[in-house]
Design an enzyme around this catalytic site. Structure first.
Site, PDB file in Angstrom:
ATOM      1  N   ARG A 171     -25.765  -6.417  47.574  1.00 53.61           N
ATOM      2  CA  ARG A 171     -27.147  -4.932  46.409  1.00 53.61           C
ATOM      3  C   ARG A 171     -28.216  -4.672  47.318  1.00 53.61           C
ATOM      4  O   ARG A 171     -28.262  -3.538  46.889  1.00 53.61           O
ATOM      5  CB  ARG A 171     -26.648  -5.239  44.954  1.00 53.61           C
ATOM      6  CG  ARG A 171     -25.349  -5.612  44.373  1.00 53.61           C
ATOM      7  CD  ARG A 171     -24.990  -6.027  43.147  1.00 53.61           C
ATOM      8  NE  ARG A 171     -26.063  -5.453  42.505  1.00 53.61           N
ATOM      9  CZ  ARG A 171     -25.437  -4.208  41.869  1.00 53.61           C
ATOM     10  NH1 ARG A 171     -24.546  -4.423  41.707  1.00 53.61           N
ATOM     11  NH2 ARG A 171     -26.864  -3.281  40.784  1.00 53.61           N
ATOM     12  N   ARG A 175     -36.740  -4.643  52.946  1.00 50.00           N
ATOM     13  CA  ARG A 175     -37.232  -3.412  53.893  1.00 50.00           C
ATOM     14  C   ARG A 175     -38.174  -4.050  54.734  1.00 50.00           C
ATOM     15  O   ARG A 175     -39.310  -4.971  54.114  1.00 50.00           O
ATOM     16  CB  ARG A 175     -37.436  -2.415  53.079  1.00 50.00           C
ATOM     17  CG  ARG A 175     -36.874  -1.815  52.207  1.00 50.00           C
ATOM     18  CD  ARG A 175     -36.720  -1.100  51.776  1.00 50.00           C
ATOM     19  NE  ARG A 175     -36.409  -0.073  51.269  1.00 50.00           N
ATOM     20  CZ  ARG A 175     -35.797   0.508  49.898  1.00 50.00           C
ATOM     21  NH1 ARG A 175     -37.280  -0.041  49.278  1.00 50.00           N
ATOM     22  NH2 ARG A 175     -35.488   0.308  49.009  1.00 50.00           N
ATOM     23  N   ARG A 250     -19.164 -13.508  33.062  1.00 57.72           N
ATOM     24  CA  ARG A 250     -21.152 -14.736  32.691  1.00 57.72           C
ATOM     25  C   ARG A 250     -21.319 -13.519  31.285  1.00 57.72           C
ATOM     26  O   ARG A 250     -20.904 -11.907  31.126  1.00 57.72           O
ATOM     27  CB  ARG A 250     -21.691 -13.902  34.146  1.00 57.72           C
ATOM     28  CG  ARG A 250     -22.035 -14.679  34.520  1.00 57.72           C
ATOM     29  CD  ARG A 250     -21.564 -16.496  34.673  1.00 57.72           C
ATOM     30  NE  ARG A 250     -23.318 -16.622  34.228  1.00 57.72           N
ATOM     31  CZ  ARG A 250     -23.572 -18.141  34.017  1.00 57.72           C
ATOM     32  NH1 ARG A 250     -22.365 -18.772  33.268  1.00 57.72           N
ATOM     33  NH2 ARG A 250     -24.786 -18.419  33.392  1.00 57.72           N
ATOM     34  N   ARG A 281     -35.138 -12.666  33.020  1.00 61.07           N
ATOM     35  CA  ARG A 281     -35.714 -11.549  33.042  1.00 61.07           C
ATOM     36  C   ARG A 281     -36.282 -11.073  31.780  1.00 61.07           C
ATOM     37  O   ARG A 281     -35.981 -11.346  31.135  1.00 61.07           O
ATOM     38  CB  ARG A 281     -35.310 -10.484  33.914  1.00 61.07           C
ATOM     39  CG  ARG A 281     -33.403  -9.887  33.888  1.00 61.07           C
ATOM     40  CD  ARG A 281     -33.005  -9.142  34.868  1.00 61.07           C
ATOM     41  NE  ARG A 281     -31.761  -8.580  34.543  1.00 61.07           N
ATOM     42  CZ  ARG A 281     -31.148  -8.025  35.334  1.00 61.07           C
ATOM     43  NH1 ARG A 281     -31.850  -7.211  36.444  1.00 61.07           N
ATOM     44  NH2 ARG A 281     -29.808  -7.818  35.168  1.00 61.07           N
ATOM     45  N   GLU A 307     -33.958 -11.429  28.589  1.00 62.67           N
ATOM     46  CA  GLU A 307     -32.265 -12.337  28.456  1.00 62.67           C
ATOM     47  C   GLU A 307     -31.661 -13.338  28.830  1.00 62.67           C
ATOM     48  O   GLU A 307     -32.500 -13.745  29.817  1.00 62.67           O
ATOM     49  CB  GLU A 307     -32.148 -10.870  30.198  1.00 62.67           C
ATOM     50  CG  GLU A 307     -30.940 -10.747  30.179  1.00 62.67           C
ATOM     51  CD  GLU A 307     -30.666  -9.967  31.274  1.00 62.67           C
ATOM     52  OE1 GLU A 307     -31.149  -8.839  31.762  1.00 62.67           O
ATOM     53  OE2 GLU A 307     -29.589  -9.966  31.685  1.00 62.67           O
ATOM     54  N   TYR A 355     -17.815  -5.289  39.463  1.00 55.96           N
ATOM     55  CA  TYR A 355     -19.074  -5.407  39.413  1.00 55.96           C
ATOM     56  C   TYR A 355     -19.156  -3.772  39.540  1.00 55.96           C
ATOM     57  O   TYR A 355     -19.863  -3.742  40.797  1.00 55.96           O
ATOM     58  CB  TYR A 355     -19.581  -6.368  40.455  1.00 55.96           C
ATOM     59  CG  TYR A 355     -20.667  -6.684  39.986  1.00 55.96           C
ATOM     60  CD1 TYR A 355     -22.069  -5.834  39.264  1.00 55.96           C
ATOM     61  CD2 TYR A 355     -21.948  -7.796  40.557  1.00 55.96           C
ATOM     62  CE1 TYR A 355     -23.134  -5.674  38.709  1.00 55.96           C
ATOM     63  CE2 TYR A 355     -23.226  -7.402  40.603  1.00 55.96           C
ATOM     64  CZ  TYR A 355     -23.664  -7.400  39.635  1.00 55.96           C
ATOM     65  OH  TYR A 355     -25.449  -7.256  40.122  1.00 55.96           O
ATOM     66  N   ASP A 357     -20.985   0.154  39.943  1.00 56.48           N
ATOM     67  CA  ASP A 357     -22.868   0.307  39.317  1.00 56.48           C
ATOM     68  C   ASP A 357     -22.212   2.060  38.566  1.00 56.48           C
ATOM     69  O   ASP A 357     -20.702   2.243  38.704  1.00 56.48           O
ATOM     70  CB  ASP A 357     -23.383   0.874  40.553  1.00 56.48           C
ATOM     71  CG  ASP A 357     -23.912  -0.100  41.558  1.00 56.48           C
ATOM     72  OD1 ASP A 357     -24.327  -1.232  40.681  1.00 56.48           O
ATOM     73  OD2 ASP A 357     -23.948   0.031  42.539  1.00 56.48           O
TER      74      ASP A 357
HETATM   75  N1  UDP Z   1     -31.259 -11.451  42.599  1.00 55.21           N
HETATM   76  C1  UDP Z   1     -31.874 -12.534  42.683  1.00 55.21           C
HETATM   77  N2  UDP Z   1     -33.250 -13.013  42.754  1.00 55.21           N
HETATM   78  C2  UDP Z   1     -34.203 -11.198  41.872  1.00 55.21           C
HETATM   79  C3  UDP Z   1     -33.401 -10.626  41.683  1.00 55.21           C
HETATM   80  C4  UDP Z   1     -31.328 -10.153  42.552  1.00 55.21           C
HETATM   81  O1  UDP Z   1     -31.862 -14.417  43.662  1.00 55.21           O
HETATM   82  O2  UDP Z   1     -35.079 -11.569  41.047  1.00 55.21           O
HETATM   83  C5  UDP Z   1     -29.920 -11.667  43.743  1.00 55.21           C
HETATM   84  C6  UDP Z   1     -29.017 -12.442  42.510  1.00 55.21           C
HETATM   85  O3  UDP Z   1     -28.244 -12.928  43.024  1.00 55.21           O
HETATM   86  C7  UDP Z   1     -28.564 -10.957  41.829  1.00 55.21           C
HETATM   87  C8  UDP Z   1     -28.344 -10.161  42.492  1.00 55.21           C
HETATM   88  O4  UDP Z   1     -29.548  -9.840  43.504  1.00 55.21           O
HETATM   89  O5  UDP Z   1     -27.237 -11.746  41.035  1.00 55.21           O
HETATM   90  C9  UDP Z   1     -28.406  -8.835  41.930  1.00 55.21           C
HETATM   91  O6  UDP Z   1     -29.052  -8.504  41.529  1.00 55.21           O
HETATM   92  P1  UDP Z   1     -28.982  -7.054  40.164  1.00 55.21           P
HETATM   93  O7  UDP Z   1     -30.653  -7.429  40.363  1.00 55.21           O
HETATM   94  O8  UDP Z   1     -28.793  -5.666  41.598  1.00 55.21           O
HETATM   95  O9  UDP Z   1     -28.016  -7.370  39.185  1.00 55.21           O
HETATM   96  P2  UDP Z   1     -27.750  -6.513  37.884  1.00 55.21           P
HETATM   97  O10 UDP Z   1     -28.745  -5.563  38.065  1.00 55.21           O
HETATM   98  O11 UDP Z   1     -27.179  -5.931  38.146  1.00 55.21           O
HETATM   99  O12 UDP Z   1     -27.769  -7.621  37.169  1.00 55.21           O
END
Ligand code: UDP
Length: 374
Positions: A171, A175, A250, A281, A307, A355, A357
Site C-alpha cells: 500500500r 518514491r 485487529r 499513531r 490509537e 482490507y 479502501d
Molecule cells: N507501515 C509502516 N510504518 C508506517 C506506516 C505504515 O510500517 O509508518 C506499514 C504497516 O505494515 C502498515 C502498512 O504499512 O500495516 C499499511 O499502513 P497504512 O497506514 O496504509 O494502513 P492504514 O492507514 O490502513 O491503517
C-alpha cells in the site's frame, strides 16, 4: 412483504446500496446495530472539529466515476495525506521518499539513495519477497525497515513481520522524488463537514433503524420475514454464529484528548514507529480540514486521538481483517456457506473479510446494485 430489501449495516457499502436501490424504486429498510449511521467512517463534530471516531479515513481514488459519485453528495476538500514518522524523537517524511532517505542517510540524489537500498537488499539476501519483512527490505533496505516499519507493523498487527503477507506494505509508495503525498491516487480528499454528511445524504429519504442488532435471533426472524432480500454488511463469521470458528481481526482503541491549545503536533497523522511507545499513531483531527471550522474560522482548541491496536475478541469492534493464509482459508469456507444462503447478498469490508479502501467499497457496491436482478 413490506420491503424489497433489508440492508444490515449503515456504513458506506450499505448506504450506497440503500441509495441506489431506492432510486430504482425498491422499498428499502436499513438496520444498524450502533446508535449512529456511517459505520467506521462516522465522524462526530466536537468544538467545530470533525473527529474520525473509528480512525483516520482519507478518501483516495483513481476512478473518475467513483470520485464524481461521492462528490455528487458532498464536496470534498483538497486534503493530501502526508504522515510524519516519529522514531524516538527523530522525524521522517512518509511515504518513503527523498526527504526520508536524506534524513536517514544524508544522501542527496536518487542515485545515492538507490545505491544504499540495493546494497542493503543484497546484504539481507532477499531475492523473492515471501512475507512483509522481506518485501519491506527489498523495497527500502534494512535501516528503514528497522526504524520505520518493524515496530509499527508489529504494534499494528500483533504479529512478526515475517508472519504477515507482503501485500500489506505494498500500500505504501516508495518514491525517488521529493513527493510526500502518501497516495498515488489521482484524486484525494475528505468530505467538507465530515464523512457523516456523506452518509446522511446517501440515506436521505431512506428508512433507517438504529440500535437494532439484526443477528439477535428474534430480530433476524422478524426482519427476514418482512423483506424479499437481505444485503448483509456485518462480519460473515458472526452471521453464521462462528460455527466454523472466528475469523481474526485487529481491533483499535482510541484515547481522545481535548486540548486547550491550537496546535499539538502540526500534522493530522504522526506515526510512532518504535516498538516501545504503546500506541501506533496520534491523529490530530483538525488538520484534516486545515484547522478551520465549517465557516472557515481558525479553531482555537484541538482534539487528538492516540490509537492502540489489539487482538480482536468476539463481541468487540472489528477493524482490520487479518488476511493471512489461515484466515483466508476459513473465510473461503464461510463464503461457500454464504453462497448457499438464498436471497442474502454479503458485501463490504466485514462481510467479504477484506482490507478495503473506501473507493473500492464504493465501486463494489455500485457494481453490485447495478447488476442486481431481484
Ligand atoms: N507501515 C509502516 N510504518 C508506517 C506506516 C505504515 O510500517 O509508518 C506499514 C504497516 O505494515 C502498515 C502498512 O504499512 O500495516 C499499511 O499502513 P497504512 O497506514 O496504509 O494502513 P492504514 O492507514 O490502513 O491503517
Amino acid at each position: 412483504m413490506k420491503y424489497d430489501f433489508i440492508i444490515v449495516g449503515a456504513g458506506l457499502y450499505g448506504a450506497i446500496c440503500a441509495h441506489e436501490l431506492k432510486k430504482q424504486g425498491k422499498k428499502v429498510l436499513v438496520i444498524e446495530r450502533r446508535e449512529h449511521i456511517g459505520g467506521n467512517i462516522y465522524t462526530e463534530c466536537r468544538n467545530g472539529i470533525n473527529v474520525h471516531k473509528y480512525g483516520a479515513h482519507i478518501f483516495h481514488t483513481n476512478n473518475n466515476d467513483v470520485w464524481d459519485y461521492v462528490n455528487g453528495f458532498v464536496p470534498f476538500n483538497r486534503y493530501t495525506n502526508s504522515p510524519v514518522a516519529n522514531y524516538k524523537g527523530e522525524l521522517y517524511s512518509l511515504p518513503f521518499n527523498m526527504y526520508t532517505f536524506n534524513k536517514m542517510w544524508g544522501v542527496v540524489t536518487p542515485k545515492e539513495a538507490m545505491n544504499i537500498i540495493n546494497k542493503q537488499r543484497v546484504e539481507a539476501n532477499v531475492t523473492e519477497a515471501k512475507n512483509l519483512e522481506e518485501q519491506a527490505i527489498s523495497l527500502v533496505g534494512t535501516d528503514i525497515y528497522e526504524k520505520l516499519i518493524k515496530g509499527y507493523t508489529m504494534k499494528q498487527w500483533g504479529r512478526e513481520c515475517k508472519d504477515l503477507p507482503s501485500f500489506i506494505i505494498k500500500r505504501l509508495p516508495v518514491r525517488m522524488t521529493f513527493d510526500n503525498n502518501y497516495f498515488n491516487a489521482l484524486y484525494q480528499g475528505i468530505p467538507i463537514g465530515g464523512y457523516t454528511r456523506l452518509i446522511e445524504r446517501l440515506l436521505e429519504g431512506v428508512e433507517v433503524l438504529l440500535n437494532v442488532d439484526y443477528l439477535k435471533p428474534e430480530n433476524k426472524e422478524k426482519y427476514d420475514t418482512s423483506a424479499i432480500n437481505v444485503i448483509y454488511t456485518g462480519p460473515i463469521d458472526a452471521y453464521f454464529d462462528y460455527r466454523l470458528g472466528a475469523l481474526e481481526y485487529r481491533s483499535v482503541r482510541f484515547e481522545d484528548e481535548e486540548l486547550d491549545i491550537p496546535n499539538y503536533q502540526g500534522n493530522a497523522v504522526m506515526n510512532y514507529t518504535d516498538s516501545e511507545t504503546p500506541y501506533t499513531r496520534i491523529i490530530e483531527h483538525k488538520w484534516f480540514e486545515f484547522g478551520k471550522d465549517v465557516d472557515g474560522n481558525d479553531i482555537p482548541t484541538t482534539i487528538i486521538s492516540k490509537e492502540y491496536s489489539s487482538e480482536w475478541k468476539v463481541g468487540e469492534e472489528s477493524y482490520y481483517p487479518v488476511n493471512d493464509e489461515k484466515n483466508n482459508a476459513l473465510y473461503a469456507e464461510y463464503k461457500a456457506l454464504a453462497d448457499k444462503e438464498k436471497n442474502v447478498i454479503f458485501g463490504g469490508r466485514l462481510a467479504e473479510y477484506k482490507y478495503y479502501d473506501m473507493d473500492a467499497v464504493v465501486e463494489k457496491a455500485l457494481n453490485m446494485v447495478v447488476n442486481i436482478d431481484r
